[in-house]
Design a protein around this motif. Structure first.
Motif, short mmCIF file in Angstrom:
data_model
loop_
_atom_site.label_atom_id
_atom_site.label_comp_id
_atom_site.label_asym_id
_atom_site.label_seq_id
_atom_site.Cartn_x
_atom_site.Cartn_y
_atom_site.Cartn_z
N LEU A 77 0.81 -1.22 0.00
CA LEU A 77 0.00 0.00 0.00
C LEU A 77 0.84 1.27 0.00
O LEU A 77 0.33 2.34 -0.29
CB LEU A 77 -0.94 0.00 1.21
N GLY A 78 2.11 1.15 0.33
CA GLY A 78 2.99 2.31 0.32
C GLY A 78 3.90 2.30 -0.89
O GLY A 78 4.03 1.30 -1.58
N ASP A 79 4.52 3.42 -1.13
CA ASP A 79 5.48 3.53 -2.24
C ASP A 79 6.63 4.41 -1.76
O ASP A 79 6.81 5.52 -2.23
CB ASP A 79 4.79 4.13 -3.47
N PRO A 80 7.42 3.89 -0.82
CA PRO A 80 8.48 4.71 -0.25
C PRO A 80 9.70 4.81 -1.17
O PRO A 80 9.83 4.04 -2.13
CB PRO A 80 8.85 3.92 1.03
N SER A 81 10.57 5.74 -0.87
CA SER A 81 11.85 5.78 -1.58
C SER A 81 12.54 4.45 -1.42
O SER A 81 12.48 3.82 -0.36
CB SER A 81 12.74 6.88 -0.99
N SER A 82 13.21 4.00 -2.46
CA SER A 82 13.90 2.71 -2.40
C SER A 82 15.29 2.84 -3.02
O SER A 82 15.53 3.73 -3.85
CB SER A 82 13.11 1.62 -3.14
N ALA A 83 16.17 1.95 -2.63
CA ALA A 83 17.56 2.02 -3.09
C ALA A 83 17.65 1.78 -4.59
O ALA A 83 18.47 2.42 -5.28
CB ALA A 83 18.42 1.01 -2.33
N ASP A 84 16.84 0.85 -5.11
CA ASP A 84 16.93 0.56 -6.54
C ASP A 84 16.43 1.73 -7.38
O ASP A 84 17.08 2.13 -8.35
CB ASP A 84 16.18 -0.74 -6.89
N GLY B 254 27.21 -3.33 4.06
CA GLY B 254 27.61 -2.69 2.80
C GLY B 254 26.60 -2.83 1.69
O GLY B 254 26.77 -2.25 0.62
N SER B 255 25.52 -3.58 1.92
CA SER B 255 24.53 -3.82 0.87
C SER B 255 23.36 -2.85 0.99
O SER B 255 23.23 -2.10 1.95
CB SER B 255 24.01 -5.26 0.95
N TRP B 256 22.50 -2.89 -0.02
CA TRP B 256 21.23 -2.17 0.00
C TRP B 256 20.12 -3.14 -0.38
O TRP B 256 20.33 -4.04 -1.20
CB TRP B 256 21.20 -1.03 -1.02
N TYR B 257 18.93 -2.93 0.16
CA TYR B 257 17.76 -3.73 -0.20
C TYR B 257 17.10 -3.13 -1.43
O TYR B 257 16.81 -1.94 -1.48
CB TYR B 257 16.76 -3.74 0.97
N GLY B 258 16.84 -3.97 -2.44
CA GLY B 258 16.15 -3.54 -3.66
C GLY B 258 14.69 -3.95 -3.62
O GLY B 258 14.38 -5.13 -3.48
N ARG B 259 13.79 -2.99 -3.76
CA ARG B 259 12.36 -3.24 -3.62
C ARG B 259 11.78 -4.05 -4.76
O ARG B 259 10.91 -4.89 -4.57
CB ARG B 259 11.62 -1.89 -3.50
N TRP B 260 12.24 -3.83 -5.99
CA TRP B 260 11.58 -4.43 -7.15
C TRP B 260 12.38 -5.56 -7.80
O TRP B 260 11.98 -6.07 -8.86
CB TRP B 260 11.26 -3.34 -8.19
N GLY B 261 13.47 -5.94 -7.19
CA GLY B 261 14.26 -7.06 -7.70
C GLY B 261 14.71 -7.93 -6.55
O GLY B 261 14.47 -7.63 -5.39
N ILE B 262 15.35 -9.03 -6.87
CA ILE B 262 15.87 -9.94 -5.84
C ILE B 262 17.36 -9.70 -5.75
O ILE B 262 18.12 -10.08 -6.62
CB ILE B 262 15.58 -11.41 -6.19
N CYS B 263 17.76 -9.18 -4.72
CA CYS B 263 17.03 -8.39 -3.74
C CYS B 263 18.11 -7.45 -3.18
O CYS B 263 18.05 -6.28 -3.41
CB CYS B 263 16.45 -9.28 -2.65
N TYR B 264 19.11 -8.03 -2.49
CA TYR B 264 20.24 -7.23 -2.02
C TYR B 264 21.28 -7.08 -3.12
O TYR B 264 21.95 -6.04 -3.21
CB TYR B 264 20.84 -7.83 -0.75
N LEU B 265 21.43 -8.07 -3.99
CA LEU B 265 22.31 -7.90 -5.15
C LEU B 265 21.74 -6.82 -6.07
O LEU B 265 22.48 -5.99 -6.61
CB LEU B 265 22.47 -9.22 -5.90
N TYR B 266 20.42 -6.81 -6.24
CA TYR B 266 19.77 -5.82 -7.09
C TYR B 266 19.92 -4.42 -6.50
O TYR B 266 20.31 -3.46 -7.19
CB TYR B 266 18.30 -6.18 -7.23
#
Length: 621
Positions: free
Chosen positions: A432-439, A476-488
């Motif tokens: 339901l939300g659409d927050p800022s994301s790293a990807d 050192g990683s980032w979570y990617g909202r629209w891909g799998i996942c930390y690599l993205y």
């Protein structure tokens, strides 16, 4: 010609062969079996005569069943399978009329369902589908009061504080729940034996939640609550009808269109009426064929595929004058948006100019598709007035969508209220939300930094980079909202920071490169499990995939002045495995409704290796 050049040429030629006549690429948007199951249930409920399609969908569903009787969202899913997907598949196979209840495959599926808690343990969305079709009882009260749609956008809590994706699904649900609507198909299968007596499990949330409280308070302050309810239903209906795309679908989304059809039926529309008939035709038009069997796509991915492929080919040396690229870019220009959608509510000063994801998408642009299209058009924009104007409009729209926290989201601006966690929906803050994301933030910075004249000191660049640095994880990683996942996420964030002028010597990029190197597989590749998304921590797949390896390599290329041992090892693996076909080449590397469905993009195995190999050759040769 070196082996390296041969492999790049192989990728380019394969992509050229797969281009459609309109210049786009229609690679499947493959989301497993849920949409196949829902389509069977919809067609049978509406008595639409599509037996050939239904038989094919049933065959595809059966082909995906595991040995233990379950269906999975991805190969290494925990508990041996997914309960909701298994219930949906079981129901659809019976509804198809081509599989009987005593079929050993359904007997095996029933055993899995009962062992894992029965129907009452399925997800909320599965329960809603079952309630709509008369297989599950609606709750005593509506957890989603339709009166909420009457709250103005200026109110701190209102429907426009949900993402457009969440809103499109929630509004028809609110209508259906308020009317407790159900409609059984002819010869409706009996699912009563799928309720587990040994596992009472979870039912609807019966506690009064925030949304229910809002609905009750609205009724209290209204002199005529019945009139208020009728007004809310009318506004909800108008919201849906105003956002039907030219193909008849609601925002080009399968789930939203499926729900809209039943919502309109609950409001008195006839199943043979033009709106519902066109919606069904729109869904039927999203069918594709995979391995000889039909699959109902959740949406089409033509714009996304085409933008990424056009750019990757040009990045690898294909000139913009090449007819493949020229046709792709003509298609992209024809799909730029010229009218405003819901995004305008939180971005009133922005002008249309973005791109959407699907082939038929006119009012629902997103930042990622827009920057992807702009990358593809940059060379053409440099030489043509018409394309240059379209490109400028796209850049302006992208910049205007930056959130006040410095990051970028997918569809909306400044829609990320923490109060969403109070709503009784699984992963409500993501759905339901659409927050800022790293990807999104990383890919937007990469575009702005590499392809526009914005200086690194520009506030948009500095604030975006600051957002990424603040949201880097300790490892050192980032979570990617629209891909799998930390690599993205780490790929997108690292390439974005590098493009924004952050030197590779800065701690953020050094830690990112160190993390990428630390999760490399012994064979030289990289691979991440979809379970990373569920557990919110990096979980290795145990096998290397083409797409994950390409993302990891592109990360290292962006932050390394010269090739590293890890990079060379990864390149060797990639070049040796480009043409392989096994379960890893079909493993989902995209996510949609977080934790509920995962996406196998059939195009990614070509796009991202080509991008990584092209970047390596340009930077180091």
């Amino acid at each position: 010609m070196t082996k390296w050049d041969q492999k790049i040429d192989w990728l380019i030629n394969r992509l050229k062969q797969d281009q459609s006549s309109d210049g786009s690429w229609a690679y499947p948007f493959d989301t497993g079996t849920t949409t196949d199951a829902y389509m069977i249930i919809l067609l049978r409920t509406l008595a639409v005569q599509e037996d050939q399609l239904i038989r094919g969908l049933a065959q595809r569903i059966l082909s995906k069943q595991s040995d233990n009787g379950a269906w999975k969202l991805f190969a290494d899913e925990e508990n041996g399978g997914n309960l909701s997907a298994t219930v949906e598949a079981y129901y659809a196979l019976l509804a198809s009329g081509f599989v009987k209840k005593d079929d050993p495959r359904l007997v095996s599926a029933k055993k899995f369902i009962l062992e894992h808690g029965g129907i009452q343990n399925t997800s909320m969305f599965t329960k809603i589908m079952l309630a709509i079709t008369g297989k599950y009882k609606w709750p005593a009260f509506s957890p989603f009061p339709v009166e909420m749609i009457l709250l103005p956008a200026a109110c701190p809590i209102n429907l426009y504080q949900f993402s457009i994706f969440g809103r499109a699904n929630l509004i028809p649900i609110m209508i259906l729940a308020s009317r407790k609507f159900s409609m059984k198909m002819k010869n409706s299968p009996d699912l009563s034996d799928l309720f587990s007596a040994r596992h009472p499990g979870h039912s609807w949330p019966e506690n009064r939640d925030l949304l229910d409280w809002i609905g009750e308070e609205l009724k209290k302050i209204s002199e005529f609550p019945e009139r208020l309810h009728a007004s809310a239903l009318d506004r909800a209906k108008k919201y849906m009808l105003a956002r039907i795309e030219p193909d008849g679908t609601f925002y080009s989304y399968f789930s939203a269109t499926f729900l809209m059809i039943f919502a309109l039926l609950s409001l008195g529309h006839f199943k043979n009426g033009p709106i519902i008939q066109n919606a069904v035709k729109g869904l039927l038009s999203m069918a594709t064929v995979i391995d000889g069997l039909p699959h109902m796509q959740y949406t089409t991915a033509n714009v996304w595929n085409t933008a990424l492929i056009s750019y990757a080919m040009q990045n690898a040396g294909v000139p913009k004058e090449d007819e493949t690229v020229a046709a792709a870019n003509r298609y992209l220009l024809s799909r730029q948006h010229n009218r405003s959608g819901d995004w305008k509510i939180h971005n009133p000063h922005g002008a249309p100019g973005g791109w959407g994801f699907s082939d038929i998408n006119t009012i629902n642009p997103d930042v990622d598709d827009t920057t992807a299209a702009l990358r593809a058009l940059i060379r053409e924009a440099a030489g043509g007035t018409q394309t240059r104007e379209a490109w400028k409009r796209g850049v302006n729209w992208t910049v205007s969508m930056q959130n006040r926290d410095g990051g970028w989201a997918a569809f909306e601006k400044n829609v990320h209220g923490k109060w969403l966690k109070l709503i009784p929906v699984e992963k409500a803050e993501y759905l339901l939300g659409d927050p800022s994301s790293a990807d999104l933030t990383g890919r937007t910075l990469e575009f702005l930094g590499n392809y526009t004249n914005l200086e690194n000191r520009h506030p948009a660049m500095e604030e975006g980079a600051d957002w990424l640095i603040r949201h880097q994880r300790k490892d050192g990683s980032w979570y990617g909202r629209w891909g799998i996942c930390y690599l993205y996420g780490t790929w997108a964030a690292s390439t974005g920071l590098a493009a924004s002028g952050i030197p590779a010597s800065r701690p953020a990029l050094k830690r990112a490169a160190g993390w990428i190197q630390s999760v490399q597989n012994h064979d030289g590749g990289w691979g991440e499990s979809c379970r990373s998304d569920i557990h919110q921590t990096y979980i290795p797949l145990g096998h290397s995939t083409l797409t994950h390896t390409a993302w990891a390599l592109d990360t290292l290329i962006a932050v390394s002045e010269k090739p590293t041992v890890e990079m060379e090892h990864g390149i060797t693996w990639l070049l040796s495995n480009l043409e392989k076909q096994d379960w890893t080449t079909a493993y989902p590397v995209g996510q949609g409704m977080a934790g509920t469905f995962y996406i196998h993009y059939h195009s990614y195995r070509y796009i991202f290796p080509l991008l990584a190999l092209g970047n390596y050759r340009r930077k180091y040769s």
